[in-house]
Design a protein around this motif. Structure first.
Motif, PDB file in Angstrom:
ATOM      1  N   LYS A  68      40.768  36.128  48.068  1.00  0.00           N
ATOM      2  CA  LYS A  68      39.958  37.081  47.319  1.00  0.00           C
ATOM      3  C   LYS A  68      38.807  36.366  46.627  1.00  0.00           C
TER       4      LYS A  68
ATOM      5  N   LYS B  73      34.992  37.603  44.131  1.00  0.00           N
ATOM      6  CA  LYS B  73      34.520  38.686  43.266  1.00  0.00           C
ATOM      7  C   LYS B  73      33.002  38.768  43.262  1.00  0.00           C
TER       8      LYS B  73
ATOM      9  N   PHE C 293      37.032  42.927  53.003  1.00  0.00           N
ATOM     10  CA  PHE C 293      37.167  44.279  52.465  1.00  0.00           C
ATOM     11  C   PHE C 293      36.802  44.262  50.987  1.00  0.00           C
ATOM     12  N   LEU C 294      36.266  45.372  50.500  1.00  0.00           N
ATOM     13  CA  LEU C 294      35.858  45.483  49.104  1.00  0.00           C
ATOM     14  C   LEU C 294      36.673  46.550  48.382  1.00  0.00           C
ATOM     15  N   ASP C 295      37.211  46.197  47.229  1.00  0.00           N
ATOM     16  CA  ASP C 295      37.800  47.172  46.318  1.00  0.00           C
ATOM     17  C   ASP C 295      36.667  47.601  45.387  1.00  0.00           C
ATOM     18  N   THR C 296      36.139  48.791  45.595  1.00  0.00           N
ATOM     19  CA  THR C 296      34.967  49.253  44.848  1.00  0.00           C
ATOM     20  C   THR C 296      35.248  49.487  43.363  1.00  0.00           C
ATOM     21  N   GLU C 297      36.506  49.640  42.985  1.00  0.00           N
ATOM     22  CA  GLU C 297      36.838  49.832  41.578  1.00  0.00           C
ATOM     23  C   GLU C 297      36.777  48.525  40.791  1.00  0.00           C
ATOM     24  N   THR C 298      37.026  47.402  41.473  1.00  0.00           N
ATOM     25  CA  THR C 298      37.106  46.118  40.766  1.00  0.00           C
ATOM     26  C   THR C 298      36.047  45.111  41.203  1.00  0.00           C
ATOM     27  N   ASN C 299      35.317  45.405  42.272  1.00  0.00           N
ATOM     28  CA  ASN C 299      34.361  44.467  42.882  1.00  0.00           C
ATOM     29  C   ASN C 299      35.035  43.231  43.458  1.00  0.00           C
ATOM     30  N   VAL C 300      36.325  43.330  43.736  1.00  0.00           N
ATOM     31  CA  VAL C 300      37.056  42.226  44.353  1.00  0.00           C
ATOM     32  C   VAL C 300      36.954  42.367  45.867  1.00  0.00           C
ATOM     33  N   LEU C 301      36.604  41.260  46.516  1.00  0.00           N
ATOM     34  CA  LEU C 301      36.548  41.177  47.973  1.00  0.00           C
ATOM     35  C   LEU C 301      37.842  40.551  48.470  1.00  0.00           C
ATOM     36  N   TYR C 302      38.376  41.101  49.549  1.00  0.00           N
ATOM     37  CA  TYR C 302      39.569  40.544  50.170  1.00  0.00           C
ATOM     38  C   TYR C 302      39.201  40.114  51.582  1.00  0.00           C
TER      39      TYR C 302
END
Length: 104
Positions: free
Chosen positions: A7, A9, A44-53
């Motif tokens: 991950k 960010k 992949f992006l978690d749009t709620e946290t701006n964390v990239l996986y």
């Protein structure tokens, strides 16, 4: 084959720019990824946290680690440093994720 997940960010408001830059990935960067044994690479992006996986399959983890020393990798890091959390050398702050389940 080694499956690697990690991950990173993004800075707030940089998701669109991150995607734009990756959609225009430099051919020499793509070639380097393959040359150092990387394939089936997804981010992949978690749009709620701006964390990239990230997920990548590697021929050999030690070979892949050497890709960080290439000129093109360093150039890419510099190019991306303004939109994401980085270390002092501009490499992305990247935290490996522990594999807990896999099904073929």
């Amino acid at each position: 084959m080694v499956r690697k997940s990690f991950k990173m960010k993004l800075y707030e408001g940089m998701a669109e720019e991150y995607e734009k830059r990756h959609n225009a990935l430099w051919p020499e960067m793509r070639d380097m990824i393959h040359e150092y044994g990387g394939s089936n690479y997804s981010i992949f992006l978690d749009t709620e946290t701006n964390v990239l996986y990230g997920y990548i399959e590697l021929e050999d983890a030690e070979k892949w680690d050497k890709s960080a020393d290439t000129e093109i990798c360093r150039k890419w890091w510099d190019f991306m440093a303004d939109i994401m959390e980085t270390n002092p050398d501009n490499s992305p702050v990247s935290i490996d994720l522990k594999p807990v389940f896999h099904l073929d």
